[in-house]
Structure formats: C-alpha cells, structure tokens
Motif scaffolding. Structure first.
Motif, mmCIF file in Angstrom:
data_model
loop_
_atom_site.group_PDB
_atom_site.id
_atom_site.type_symbol
_atom_site.label_atom_id
_atom_site.label_comp_id
_atom_site.label_asym_id
_atom_site.label_seq_id
_atom_site.Cartn_x
_atom_site.Cartn_y
_atom_site.Cartn_z
ATOM 1 N N LEU A 455 24.317 -11.760 -2.228
ATOM 2 C CA LEU A 455 23.279 -11.726 -1.197
ATOM 3 C C LEU A 455 23.726 -10.959 0.043
ATOM 4 O O LEU A 455 22.893 -10.571 0.866
ATOM 5 C CB LEU A 455 22.867 -13.143 -0.808
ATOM 6 N N ARG A 456 25.024 -10.734 0.183
ATOM 7 C CA ARG A 456 25.497 -9.965 1.340
ATOM 8 C C ARG A 456 24.996 -8.529 1.297
ATOM 9 O O ARG A 456 25.036 -7.837 2.306
ATOM 10 C CB ARG A 456 27.025 -9.979 1.380
ATOM 11 N N GLN A 457 24.536 -8.083 0.131
ATOM 12 C CA GLN A 457 24.086 -6.704 -0.019
ATOM 13 C C GLN A 457 22.566 -6.602 -0.082
ATOM 14 O O GLN A 457 22.035 -5.586 -0.525
ATOM 15 C CB GLN A 457 24.704 -6.104 -1.283
ATOM 16 N N ALA A 458 21.871 -7.634 0.367
ATOM 17 C CA ALA A 458 20.405 -7.612 0.326
ATOM 18 C C ALA A 458 19.878 -6.474 1.198
ATOM 19 O O ALA A 458 20.247 -6.349 2.368
ATOM 20 C CB ALA A 458 19.845 -8.949 0.791
ATOM 21 N N SER A 459 19.010 -5.643 0.616
ATOM 22 C CA SER A 459 18.500 -4.468 1.324
ATOM 23 C C SER A 459 17.290 -4.776 2.193
ATOM 24 O O SER A 459 16.828 -3.924 2.941
ATOM 25 C CB SER A 459 18.135 -3.379 0.304
ATOM 26 N N ALA A 460 16.753 -5.963 2.073
ATOM 27 C CA ALA A 460 15.595 -6.408 2.854
ATOM 28 C C ALA A 460 15.810 -7.880 3.178
ATOM 29 O O ALA A 460 16.728 -8.511 2.655
ATOM 30 C CB ALA A 460 14.307 -6.190 2.054
ATOM 31 N N PRO A 461 14.990 -8.450 4.047
ATOM 32 C CA PRO A 461 15.172 -9.878 4.338
ATOM 33 C C PRO A 461 15.118 -10.725 3.070
ATOM 34 O O PRO A 461 14.230 -10.559 2.227
ATOM 35 C CB PRO A 461 13.984 -10.192 5.262
ATOM 36 N N PHE A 462 16.093 -11.606 2.936
ATOM 37 C CA PHE A 462 16.197 -12.484 1.775
ATOM 38 C C PHE A 462 16.459 -13.893 2.303
ATOM 39 O O PHE A 462 17.435 -14.110 3.031
ATOM 40 C CB PHE A 462 17.346 -12.036 0.867
ATOM 41 N N VAL A 463 15.605 -14.824 1.963
ATOM 42 C CA VAL A 463 15.785 -16.218 2.372
ATOM 43 C C VAL A 463 15.996 -17.070 1.133
ATOM 44 O O VAL A 463 15.168 -17.075 0.218
ATOM 45 C CB VAL A 463 14.578 -16.741 3.175
ATOM 46 N N LEU A 464 17.111 -17.768 1.113
ATOM 47 C CA LEU A 464 17.394 -18.730 0.054
ATOM 48 C C LEU A 464 17.231 -20.126 0.634
ATOM 49 O O LEU A 464 17.999 -20.529 1.517
ATOM 50 C CB LEU A 464 18.817 -18.550 -0.481
ATOM 51 N N ILE A 465 16.220 -20.846 0.181
ATOM 52 C CA ILE A 465 16.037 -22.235 0.592
ATOM 53 C C ILE A 465 16.691 -23.128 -0.457
ATOM 54 O O ILE A 465 16.331 -23.089 -1.628
ATOM 55 C CB ILE A 465 14.551 -22.604 0.744
ATOM 56 N N VAL A 466 17.680 -23.900 -0.027
ATOM 57 C CA VAL A 466 18.317 -24.888 -0.895
ATOM 58 C C VAL A 466 17.745 -26.250 -0.543
ATOM 59 O O VAL A 466 17.950 -26.750 0.573
ATOM 60 C CB VAL A 466 19.847 -24.884 -0.734
ATOM 61 N N VAL A 467 16.976 -26.828 -1.464
ATOM 62 C CA VAL A 467 16.420 -28.164 -1.242
ATOM 63 C C VAL A 467 17.476 -29.173 -1.678
ATOM 64 O O VAL A 467 17.727 -29.357 -2.875
ATOM 65 C CB VAL A 467 15.113 -28.356 -2.038
ATOM 66 N N ASN A 468 18.092 -29.805 -0.720
ATOM 67 C CA ASN A 468 19.210 -30.708 -0.997
ATOM 68 C C ASN A 468 18.694 -32.141 -1.067
ATOM 69 O O ASN A 468 18.572 -32.839 -0.065
ATOM 70 C CB ASN A 468 20.282 -30.570 0.085
ATOM 71 N N ASN A 469 18.379 -32.569 -2.305
ATOM 72 C CA ASN A 469 17.972 -33.967 -2.510
ATOM 73 C C ASN A 469 19.096 -34.771 -3.164
ATOM 74 O O ASN A 469 18.868 -35.829 -3.739
ATOM 75 C CB ASN A 469 16.683 -34.044 -3.334
ATOM 76 N N ASN A 470 20.299 -34.208 -3.062
ATOM 77 C CA ASN A 470 21.528 -34.884 -3.482
ATOM 78 C C ASN A 470 21.505 -35.283 -4.960
ATOM 79 O O ASN A 470 21.631 -36.448 -5.314
ATOM 80 C CB ASN A 470 21.810 -36.113 -2.609
#
Length: 556
Positions: A455-470
């Motif tokens: 993801l460090r090389q994303a050429s455009a905005p990139f959002v990763l949502i991690v839903v942490n429900n454990n």
C-alpha cells in the motif's frame, strides 16, 4: 557455450510470447533460480513490474490486477516452497475466472529427489486447479525456438479463465555477462521479434447460442438473480429487469443498485418466498452469490426453467436446477435477449423491501459494525471503487447496504478465503489507478499484514478500513458449540493496528464516532497514498444486529 546466457535467451522468448497475449503486468518475487525470468522481464519494455517479498501476497496482487484489467497477469517466483505459496491465489482465479500466468523456476531434473537444496517436486504441484499446466524442458539449443513459442501460444491462446502454470527448470550457472550464445537460436524466429502477434494463433472461443424461445419466456412471470458482474453490466441488468417487470435480487457484487435492498432480510419472510414461488422462470446473471437467505431460496426454488448466464464454463449452480447453463458475457447475452415492457407481477416484495430498509436504518444509527455496513455508500470515493473482504463484513454489507448502480465492487468470493485480501485490494487499485476503499476484518488484516508494504505504493488515495471486532465473529452466526466458540472458532487476538500502520509508514486513524470517521475519510481522499482506519467495535454487535433484523423482518 554460456549456460547463463542461453538461459536468459530462452527466458526472453517466454516473456516476449506473453506480451503477444495481452500480458502487461508482471509480479516478481525475489529468488536466485528465477534469475533468467526476472532479468528477461526487467529488460522487456512492454511490462509494468510489481515486486513483493511474500509469494502468497504476490499471487493475490496479481489476482487483483487481473480482476480490473481483464487481461492475463504474469507471476515469477523461484523454486521450492515459493511455488506452493501461489496456491491460494491460483485456486481463487480458477473459481472466479481471472487469468494468471504462473512462471515457476525449478531445479533441473538431476537435482530432484536427491537431497538438493530448495528442490521439490514442482511438476503437477497444483493438481487439477490450474486450467492448464506446462512443464518445459531444461533450456537447450537442440529444441528450436519455434517449438517453445508455439507451445506457449497454444496454451495462452486457449486460456479462457483461471491459471496457466508454466514450470521452468534452469541449470546453473544463473549469473554472468551475456555473450553470443543462442543468438542464432533466437534469430530463427525472424520477423516475429518485430511484430506484435503470436507465432501461433488459436481460435478457442466458446459461447452459447441465442435462445430462440426467449420471446416466449419473457412473457412469463420471471425472477432475475444478479451475481458477480462488471459495473457496466450491473446497470444493464437493472434496466433489463425493470423493463420486464421482474423482481431483481441483487448480490453485493452485482453493481445493479439493488432496487430491492435488504434481500438477505426479506427473503426470510414467508410472504416473499410464497410470492416468488409463482415464478415460471428464474434467470441468474453472474455466479457467486453471497447472502445466506438468497442461497437458501435459490436451492429450494422450483421454476419451470432456471437459466444461469456467466462467461465462465462449469455448472456454477450448487442446487443443480433443471434448466440451461449459458456461457456468455452478460452484456452480450442481454443484447441478444431484449426485454419486453411489462407490468411488475410481484406485489408484496417491494413493500417488504422498503420496510426492511427502514428497520435497518433505525437499528443501525449507532457507531457500529452494522452501522458502517448500512452507511457504506456514503463513504465511497467519487470516481472510485470498493473492495469488500470476506466473512462477516461482506454479509453485513450484502444484507444492510444499498450500493450505487454501476459503482465498481470487487471481492474474492470464489473460495471466499480471508488470505490475501489486502494484497488483492492493492492489485485492484494499481490496475485502475482509482481511489479505493477496502474493508476487511481484524483477522483478515492479520492474515495478510505484510501486504501493508504494497500500500505504500498506492498511486491514488487508498483507504483500508479494518473492522476490529476482536476475532472471527462470523462464527457467532453458526451453531458452533458455546463452550468452545471463543477458543477454537473466534480466536480473539486483542490487538490494535496503530503499530502496524506505523511500521509501514501509513497514515492511521481510530475514529470513535461517525463525525470522526467522516473527517478521517475526508482527509484521506484529499491526499495520495494509503490510510489505515481502524474501527474498534463491540465484538458481537454485527452478528446480533443481523439476527435481530432477520427476526423482525420475518414477522412483517
């Protein structure tokens, strides 16, 4: 004669042959035995190169690239267990149709089964999962270059879907300055080097014929089930079903706009099922259905005819209906089978869908996993795309959300595994260059954590949502034993992802309200690169909300 030079020339023919079949993306993992392939790919200006240190993630990166580009994507790995790590992505491609070309370097035959380092049995390693497999010989000038290129063309030209495994043994030495060895061998291909066409062109298309009795069936009571398809096809299917007056049950991956939202809720209502039982024909466009209630209804419905249209071969119908399996691109099939304007024949279902949506809206007001699923269309980037993970999150979005018609949605819903989800999403973004929203659960993120490097090389905005429900809260929806559920099924890890984001230099946010989430997203969409947003939610909220709404809607 220089072995290393001829290895390189042999590999150059292989890589050049790939370009003649539309391969533009090449994904490369580090390795020594694969040096001839790697250097041949590096020298070929037709390729866009991608690298990753983890072969399992590399295979899924290629999978994501292939999903969007609709073209075959090549993967180069070294010998040994590096090859075995491609298995999950290969299996997924076989089920969902993406074309992967797996170039696996190998030890020569004399080093197999004799204790040589990093030498395993690679021929046939993937069993029946590849669509095709080639085991090339050790490079030798005794075999003409025309044999090599025509063998590759024959396999590549007939690859309609899934993976092609090409096993490539190379003897040492692997390194050294190039000399004249093999130049005449290469030159025997003559003008082929200056052309852009395959040496051998194969015609292997397979399409079902136009159904001549469609004009009869389109006057009947029908139901349209929309599975996985492209964004453009989703819009066409929605218009087609509306013209026919047939109810459209749209999967989360259908991109139809889900004109009857919350299908996974209202299909649990007896009135809806009774009304659908009047259908004389069901036309399913696209395979891979998500919702449990939709799958249950699909398995038990008994229309006079069940037609399943999908560009990939195979039955694709776990319920084994009597009907027709039609192999075709969905947009082309719709053009051959036009709709006829008719009044809708269902009465109860539209009202049930509206009531289910209203109940969901009221139930999902709080900041929660279920709330995120219901509101997800508000958070999609403009001119962007959505990647949805597996397990609970995709089911909640399927049941609670209404995605815009024609908005691109991707997922790995073939084998439905949680491995390689972040890597696949990275490939989806790279192939399109679009702003991308990806949503996965905490265990899925842990499973593919080192893909954050991609993801460090994303050429455009990139959002990763991690839903942490454990933990794996999907198991809360299943009749898993209560006493063993947490230890052996949910497996809560009690982790947070701030340190992971910092390790890979990604922006990080942990919002605790809708306003905070919206502010984080607004900032993320304004800057190139990747942002990790962690939503820490109540462990059982998502599963309990789904069960509660199912009970409510069933009583409407």
């Amino acid at each position: 004669m220089s072995v290393s030079s001829f290895n390189r020339r042999w590999a150059a023919v292989i890589l050049e042959a790939l370009t003649r079949h539309g391969v533009r993306h090449v994904c490369i993992a580090p390795g020594s035995r694969s040096t001839p392939l790697t250097l041949a790919a590096a020298e070929n200006r037709a390729f866009i190169h991608h690298t990753h240190f983890d072969e399992r993630g590399l295979g899924h990166l290629a999978l994501g690239l292939a999903k969007v580009s609709q073209a075959p994507v090549a993967v180069i790995v070294t010998s040994g267990t590096a090859v075995a790590n491609l298995y999950p992505a290969l299996i997924e491609a076989g089920l969902t149709g993406e074309r992967l070309i797996l170039l696996t370097a190998d030890r020569p035959p004399e080093l197999i089964d004799c204790g040589a380092n990093q030498a395993i049995r690679q021929q046939g390693i993937f069993a029946s999962h590849p669509s095709q497999a080639l085991s090339l010989p050790r490079p030798t000038q005794d075999i003409p270059a025309s044999w090599l290129v025509s063998t590759l063309d024959n396999a590549l030209g007939s690859l309609r879907s899934g993976a092609l495994h090409i096993n490539c043994p190379f003897a040492e030495p692997l390194y050294g300055e190039m000399d004249e060895t093999g130049t005449q061998w290469q030159a025997a291909l003559g003008e082929w080097w200056e052309s852009d066409q395959p040496w051998l062109r194969a015609q292997t298309s397979l399409e079902s014929a136009k159904q001549r009795d469609w004009y009869f069936w389109r006057q009947k009571r029908g139901v349209v089930v929309a599975g996985r398809m492209s964004a453009a096809e989703g819009k066409l299917v929605a218009e087609w079903a509306q013209t026919l007056g047939w109810p459209l049950i749209g999967d989360v991956l259908s991109q139809t706009g889900q004109p009857l939202p919350c299908a996974d809720l209202w299909l649990g209502n007896a009135r809806a099922v009774t009304e659908l039982a009047q259908a004389q024909i069901v036309v399913q466009l696209g395979a891979s259905l998500t919702g449990k209630r939709l799958l249950q209804w699909q398995a038990t419905c008994t229309p006079q005819e069940y037609w399943l249209v999908d560009p990939h071969e195979g039955r694709l119908d776990p319920a084994h209906h009597r009907g027709r399996r039609l192999v075709s691109r969905i947009d082309e099939w719709l053009a051959l089978h036009p709709a006829e304007k008719r009044h809708p024949w269902v009465n109860a279902i539209p009202g049930l869908s509206r009531q289910a949506w209203e109940l969901t809206t009221r139930r999902c007001e709080s900041f929660s996993e279920a709330g995120l699923a219901h509101r997800i269309s508000r958070y999609l980037p403009q001119q962007g795309q959505l990647f949805v993970g597996n397990s609970l999150v995709v089911r909640l979005i399927d049941a609670f959300a209404r995605l815009p018609a024609g908005y691109p949605v991707y997922s790995n819903r073939g084998a439905s595994g949680i491995d390689g989800l972040i890597s696949t999403a990275a490939g989806v973004q790279r192939a399109s260059g679009k702003p991308t929203l990806a949503i996965v659960g905490d265990l899925s993120a842990l499973y593919d954590l080192n893909a954050l490097a991609l993801l460090r090389q994303a050429s455009a905005p990139f959002v990763l949502i991690v839903v942490n429900n454990n933990g794996g809260q999907i198991f809360s929806l299943l009749p898993t034993p209560q006493n063993e559920r947490e230890r052996f099924y949910l497996m809560p890890q009690n982790v947070e992802f701030a340190h992971a984001a910092a390790m890979f230099s990604l922006a990080y946010h942990r919002p605790e309200s809708w306003n905070a989430l919206e502010e984080a997203l607004e900032n993320a969409w304004r800057r190139p690169g990747a942002t990790l947003i962690e939503l820490v939610v109540n462990a059982t909220d998502g599963a309990q909300t789904l069960q509660h709404l199912l009970a409510q809607v069933s009583q409407l």
